[in-house]
Design an enzyme around this catalytic site. Structure first.
Site, mmCIF file in Angstrom:
data_model
loop_
_atom_site.group_PDB
_atom_site.id
_atom_site.type_symbol
_atom_site.label_atom_id
_atom_site.label_comp_id
_atom_site.label_asym_id
_atom_site.label_seq_id
_atom_site.Cartn_x
_atom_site.Cartn_y
_atom_site.Cartn_z
ATOM 1 C CB CYS A 114 0.939 0.439 -17.594
ATOM 2 S SG CYS A 114 1.231 2.099 -18.197
ATOM 3 C CG HIS A 271 4.269 -1.779 -18.377
ATOM 4 N ND1 HIS A 271 3.724 -1.591 -19.633
ATOM 5 C CD2 HIS A 271 4.486 -0.524 -17.877
ATOM 6 C CE1 HIS A 271 3.612 -0.296 -19.866
ATOM 7 N NE2 HIS A 271 4.064 0.367 -18.816
ATOM 8 C CG ASN A 302 4.681 2.985 -21.447
ATOM 9 O OD1 ASN A 302 3.756 2.186 -21.578
ATOM 10 N ND2 ASN A 302 4.948 3.570 -20.296
HETATM 11 O O1 UT7 Z 1 4.276 3.017 -17.638
HETATM 12 C C1 UT7 Z 1 3.932 3.452 -16.350
HETATM 13 C C2 UT7 Z 1 5.070 3.618 -15.440
HETATM 14 N N1 UT7 Z 1 6.067 4.528 -15.949
HETATM 15 C C3 UT7 Z 1 7.325 4.409 -15.579
HETATM 16 O O2 UT7 Z 1 7.628 3.482 -14.868
HETATM 17 C C4 UT7 Z 1 8.329 5.453 -15.998
HETATM 18 C C5 UT7 Z 1 9.384 5.623 -14.930
HETATM 19 N N2 UT7 Z 1 10.344 6.689 -15.189
HETATM 20 C C6 UT7 Z 1 11.249 6.687 -16.200
HETATM 21 O O3 UT7 Z 1 11.214 5.827 -17.058
HETATM 22 C C7 UT7 Z 1 12.334 7.766 -16.197
HETATM 23 O O4 UT7 Z 1 12.288 8.457 -14.974
HETATM 24 C C8 UT7 Z 1 12.222 8.771 -17.383
HETATM 25 C C9 UT7 Z 1 12.603 8.092 -18.687
HETATM 26 C C10 UT7 Z 1 10.807 9.328 -17.477
HETATM 27 C C11 UT7 Z 1 13.193 9.944 -17.163
HETATM 28 O O5 UT7 Z 1 14.525 9.447 -16.996
HETATM 29 P P1 UT7 Z 1 15.437 9.957 -15.801
HETATM 30 O O6 UT7 Z 1 16.741 9.324 -15.938
HETATM 31 O O7 UT7 Z 1 14.676 9.739 -14.522
HETATM 32 O O8 UT7 Z 1 15.586 11.474 -16.138
HETATM 33 P P2 UT7 Z 1 15.237 12.752 -15.240
HETATM 34 O O9 UT7 Z 1 13.771 12.942 -15.141
HETATM 35 O O10 UT7 Z 1 16.050 12.692 -13.981
HETATM 36 O O11 UT7 Z 1 15.852 13.900 -16.123
HETATM 37 C C12 UT7 Z 1 17.260 14.055 -16.302
HETATM 38 C C13 UT7 Z 1 17.493 15.254 -17.184
HETATM 39 C C14 UT7 Z 1 16.742 16.490 -16.745
HETATM 40 O O12 UT7 Z 1 17.564 17.622 -17.018
HETATM 41 P P3 UT7 Z 1 18.406 18.328 -15.856
HETATM 42 O O13 UT7 Z 1 17.414 18.766 -14.823
HETATM 43 O O14 UT7 Z 1 19.349 17.272 -15.348
HETATM 44 O O15 UT7 Z 1 19.083 19.435 -16.558
HETATM 45 C C15 UT7 Z 1 15.563 16.530 -17.645
HETATM 46 O O16 UT7 Z 1 15.034 17.827 -17.842
HETATM 47 O O17 UT7 Z 1 17.048 14.966 -18.510
HETATM 48 C C16 UT7 Z 1 16.145 16.000 -18.931
HETATM 49 N N3 UT7 Z 1 15.165 15.399 -19.823
HETATM 50 C C17 UT7 Z 1 15.399 15.262 -21.151
HETATM 51 N N4 UT7 Z 1 16.447 15.572 -21.909
HETATM 52 C C18 UT7 Z 1 16.373 15.273 -23.202
HETATM 53 C C19 UT7 Z 1 13.942 14.894 -19.533
HETATM 54 N N5 UT7 Z 1 13.370 14.425 -20.649
HETATM 55 C C20 UT7 Z 1 14.252 14.622 -21.653
HETATM 56 C C21 UT7 Z 1 14.226 14.343 -23.027
HETATM 57 N N6 UT7 Z 1 15.307 14.680 -23.754
HETATM 58 N N7 UT7 Z 1 13.189 13.734 -23.607
#
Ligand code: UT7
Length: 342
Positions: A114, A271, A302
């Protein structure tokens, strides 16, 4: 020799035509508008239709940047494209060159996740300086950030498909008194390669096995993007903040003028990966969110290497004359920043 001021001469962007709403995604994966907005800030994103392509988006954004600069393709001496979704050769930049019909220009792609646009701007900046200082030539460059992440998204993976989208942005760069790139910095941390990658990269490059794939055993129909978002998040925040400090230090070390302090920065183009990452940067900068570009993540999701130059077009006129930092972070982890007087 007088100080050589290099900046942007024109801006263009292209947003593809198919809007994908959070409600659309609710129909294909187990997600909700509430989760997506709370965790990412994304409301809509746009993807290419059948008649659109990574090349076409890059060319359209370039034409708009050239028109904005009041220049023709023949004025361009070099084309740099930050892109991650052009998995073939010849390079995308050479095909943009052909499509635009530039007569005498070099052209190459930059693969830096990115951060591709930041890397491409730095390359173009260096090219302009060297061409002038060593060969006495005034070169104008076309710099593009483009990606079609919809091509590599696994639309059954809710952890990534709600985030990623397509788009393109471009600038024409050259010598100007109107605005100025004050410093750039780029860096990489390859040890994080497996936190955000494309399938084929892992299968062919990281296993330690023969890198040439002689059988179809491991071959997959199409490579998918994978990300361990939770692990990426804190590194993204830390790295973007350190890049912002570093680009200011680089400027101050290289300039005899008044030093610039972090508190002098009036606007930031981060970004657009996640509104929460952007808010963490705002907190660190002690800046109101209005002084940071956030519309991109809300409207377009993104768009990878395109997110910063798309932001330039969205905010045209609003940042004129301000001290600005552009900062990006992505797969690799490759990151970088630009300090500018806009
Ligand atoms: O562009 C290049 C660089 N990219 C980045 O910098 C991205 C960095 N990361 C992020 O933006 C975030 O980590 C995400 C948006 C990808 C995820 O957010 P998060 O707050 O870190 O969520 P998580 O991965 O800890 O997931 C929390 C929960 C999980 O469920 P459990 O295990 O707590 O039951 C996931 O399975 O949310 C669940 N989950 C979803 N639920 C509904 C993950 N994706 C989704 C979804 N809808 N789309």
């Amino acid at each position: 020799m007088d100080r050589m001021r290099i900046g942007y001469l024109g801006y263009g962007s292209y947003i593809p035509s198919v809007v994908v709403t959070n409600e659309d995604l609710e129909r294909i994966v187990d997600t909700s508008d509430e989760w997506i907005q709370q965790r990412t800030g994304i409301q809509t994103r746009f993807v290419m239709n059948k008649n659109e392509s990574v090349l076409q988006m890059a060319v359209e954004a370039s034409k708009r940047a050239l028109a904005d600069a009041g220049l023709s393709p023949d004025d361009i001496g070099d084309i740099r494209v930050g892109v991650n979704t052009w998995n073939r050769f010849p390079s995308l930049a050479t095909q943009v060159q052909y499509a635009l019909g530039t007569k005498e220009s070099s052209a190459s792609d930059v693969s830096a996740g990115c951060s591709g646009f930041i890397y491409a701007v730095e390359d173009a900046f260096n090219k302009i300086v060297i061409e002038k200082m060593k060969y006495g030539r005034d070169v104008k460059t076309l710099v593009i950030g483009v990606d079609g992440l919809s091509l590599v998204v696994d639309w059954t993976d809710r952890t990534t498909c709600v985030l990623l989208a397509d788009g393109a942005g471009a600038v024409v760069m050259g010598r100007t008194e109107d605005n100025e790139i004050l410093a750039t910095c780029t860096e990489a941390a390859g040890k994080y390669g497996d936190l955000l990658y494309l399938d084929e990269f892992l299968n062919n490059q990281l296993t330690g096995e023969n890198q040439v794939c002689f059988s179809n055993e491991k071959k997959i129909d199409r490579p998918f993007l994978h990300m361990q978002g939770k692990k990426v998040f804190p590194v993204a925040v830390r790295t973007m903040i350190s890049n912002m400090k570093k680009v200011i230090e680089r400027y101050n070390a290289s300039s005899s003028g008044e030093p610039i302090r972090l508190t002098d920065v009036e606007y930031v183009f981060p970004h657009q990966a996640n509104l929460r990452i952007i808010k963490a940067i705002a907190d660190f900068m002690k800046m109101p969110l209005e002084s940071i570009y956030t519309d991109g993540i809300k409207k377009y999701g993104n768009t990878s290497a395109a997110s910063i130059p798309i932001g330039y077009v969205d905010t045209l006129g609003k940042v004129k004359g301000k001290i600005v930092i552009d900062v990006a972070f992505g797969s690799g982890f490759a990151s970088g920043a630009i300090l500018r007087r806009a």
